[in-house]
Scaffold this motif. Structure first.
Motif, PDB file in Angstrom:
ATOM      1  N   GLU A   1       0.846  -1.191   0.000  1.00  0.00           N
ATOM      2  CA  GLU A   1       0.000   0.000   0.000  1.00  0.00           C
ATOM      3  C   GLU A   1       0.883   1.243   0.000  1.00  0.00           C
ATOM      4  OE1 GLU A   1      -3.369   0.613   2.263  1.00  0.00           O
ATOM      5  OE2 GLU A   1      -4.091  -1.459   2.219  1.00  0.00           O
TER       6      GLU A   1
ATOM      7  N   LYS B   1       0.844   5.713  -0.562  1.00  0.00           N
ATOM      8  CA  LYS B   1       0.121   6.970  -0.693  1.00  0.00           C
ATOM      9  C   LYS B   1       1.011   8.001  -1.378  1.00  0.00           C
ATOM     10  CE  LYS B   1      -2.990   6.429   3.264  1.00  0.00           C
ATOM     11  NZ  LYS B   1      -3.465   7.024   4.540  1.00  0.00           N
ATOM     12  N   ASP B   2       0.365   8.846  -2.164  1.00  0.00           N
ATOM     13  CA  ASP B   2       1.047   9.965  -2.812  1.00  0.00           C
ATOM     14  C   ASP B   2       2.290   9.514  -3.597  1.00  0.00           C
ATOM     15  OD1 ASP B   2      -0.806  11.759  -1.707  1.00  0.00           O
ATOM     16  OD2 ASP B   2       0.319  11.824   0.165  1.00  0.00           O
TER      17      ASP B   2
ATOM     18  N   SER C   1      -2.949   9.009  -5.610  1.00  0.00           N
ATOM     19  CA  SER C   1      -3.063   9.350  -4.188  1.00  0.00           C
ATOM     20  C   SER C   1      -2.992   8.108  -3.321  1.00  0.00           C
ATOM     21  CB  SER C   1      -4.378  10.097  -3.922  1.00  0.00           C
ATOM     22  OG  SER C   1      -5.491   9.295  -4.276  1.00  0.00           O
ATOM     23  N   HIS C   2      -3.420   6.977  -3.883  1.00  0.00           N
ATOM     24  CA  HIS C   2      -3.439   5.739  -3.100  1.00  0.00           C
ATOM     25  C   HIS C   2      -3.317   4.550  -4.047  1.00  0.00           C
ATOM     26  CE1 HIS C   2      -5.414   3.437   0.509  1.00  0.00           C
ATOM     27  NE2 HIS C   2      -4.132   3.179   0.363  1.00  0.00           N
TER      28      HIS C   2
END
Length: 411
Positions: A362, A364-365, A383-384
């Motif tokens: 996982e 982010k960004d 973003s994800h």
């Protein structure tokens, strides 16, 4: 022995789409081992299919039926209840041996499309200790019992693995009156799509236990209980964290594996990340004239993408060319679980090629960079990113050289 331009093996969404597309210009044989076409779609009565392909939400049977009705309007020869027993190659053509009620026969094809789908991992493949009682089954088996046979296989249920089929069955079993005691996931993050976590677990107050696994099963004839334990960051059970849970069924949703036994017969190289064949941008494998599509190539999130890959493979196979190949690798950094295709063939068109990828963890960004000889061909921000959620991009490449997928922190 009858001759065909293209032989398609597998009558699920990938095989149906490939057969329909190929029939526009070529003589096609479709071989399916079950007595009905549609593959796994036949038992997937929930909606969510067809949003990309048909621009509306359909159930699995509705999606399959639309493709089957299209197939009926073609000249495709369809053999159901037919098992492929052997594939050989001769003079750049394939010879498929198959068995059905009419005995053992052969068909010759100029091109072969493998649309054989995938299968579920079982309890033996994840090494659960204990006896082998009734009540331990895969999520797909439970789905078949309820949606096809109309039989209720359990009352007190534990689900191991948070894959999408397991999540969907947690909801389905609850609606049918079973008590789902919990979904246990060995990883620290869920394995299913976010929408399925919300719609199948949260909406029905079904607990999800992350970093947990089943270590033992108990019961002689019928499952009576299981032992679960917490796991450490290496996924090893933590001593002293064991808990016994009484239940009559353990349903496994612990991953899917592309079915490629037939591909191995003709020495098709398999990708160590996807477990499906290495392919170029038209999904031709490294064995000339042999193509792969759908879940046989890599496990997809959506039936729509399975159909799409079948159409791409059939479009190229229908040209019936035997060109020399000029393969350059598609590389990716350690942030990726895999990227498909794994090669680009520069003897073929490189305009608007379809690529699929999954993140390894996982993130982010992040910013995706696709580079060739230091030049950035594509830049896209995310973003994800999650491993369960496959991403798709279109890419055009002009220079004859390898490309690389890179993920960087968004600045």
């Amino acid at each position: 022995m009858e001759n065909f331009d293209i032989i398609v093996i597998g009558g699920g969404p990938g095989g149906l789409a490939a057969s329909i597309k190929a029939s526009e210009n070529t003589k096609v044989l479709l071989i399916e081992r079950e007595n009905k076409l549609g593959g796994i779609l036949k038992q997937c009565i929930h909606d969510g299919f067809g949003v990309t392909k048909f621009k509306e939400k359909l159930s699995g049977p509705e999606y399959a039926n639309r493709e089957i009705e299209k197939l009926k309007k073609t000249n495709v020869t369809v053999l159901k209840n037919t098992f492929v027993t052997n594939i050989t190659s001769e003079n750049n053509e394939v010879i498929v041996t198959f068995a059905n009620e009419n005995g053992v026969n052969k068909a010759k094809g100029k091109k072969l499309i493998l649309a054989t789908g995938c299968r579920e991992r079982t309890s033996k493949q994840i090494s659960i200790h204990g006896t082998n009682p009734t009540g331990v089954m895969t999520a797909g088996q439970a789905q078949y019992y309820i949606n096809i046979l109309g039989k209720m296989p359990c009352k007190e249920v534990v689900i191991l693995g948070s894959g999408d089929i397991g999540l969907i069955m947690a909801r389905r079993l609850t609606l049918e009156g079973a008590h789902v005691k919990g979904v246990y996931e060995v990883k620290s993050t869920p394995s299913g799509l976010s929408r399925n976590i919300a719609q199948c677990l949260t909406d029905f107050n079904i607990p999800l236990y992350l970093s947990h696994t089943v270590t033992r099963v108990f019961g002689k004839d019928r499952l009576e209980a299981i032992e679960v334990a917490k796991v450490d960051n290496k996924m090893n059970p933590i001593k002293g964290s064991e808990e016994i849970i009484k239940c009559d069924s353990l349903i496994l949703s612990v991953g899917l594996i592309p079915e490629n036994e037939l591909a191995k017969e003709i020495n098709v190289p398999l990708n160590r990340f996807t477990k499906g064949p290495d392919v170029d941008q038209t999904f031709e494998t490294l064995v000339n004239n042999v193509y792969s599509c759908g879940n046989a190539m890599h496990v997809n999130d959506l039936a729509d993408y399975v159909s799409e890959s079948g159409e791409i493979a059939a479009n190229d196979a229908s040209k019936l060319l035997n060109n020399k190949r000029d393969l350059k690798p598609v590389k990716f950094d350690s942030h990726f679980g895999y990227v498909v295709p794994s090669f680009i063939d520069f003897h073929k068109s490189t305009e608007k090629m379809t690529f699929y990828f999954r993140a390894r963890d996982e993130y982010k960004d992040k910013t995706l960079l696709i580079k060739q000889k230091g030049e950035v061909l594509l830049k896209r921000r995310y973003s994800h990113l999650r491993p369960p959620e496959m991403e798709k991009i279109l890419l055009t490449v002009k220079n004859n050289d390898e490309i690389e997928f890179i993920l960087e922190d968004t600045k």
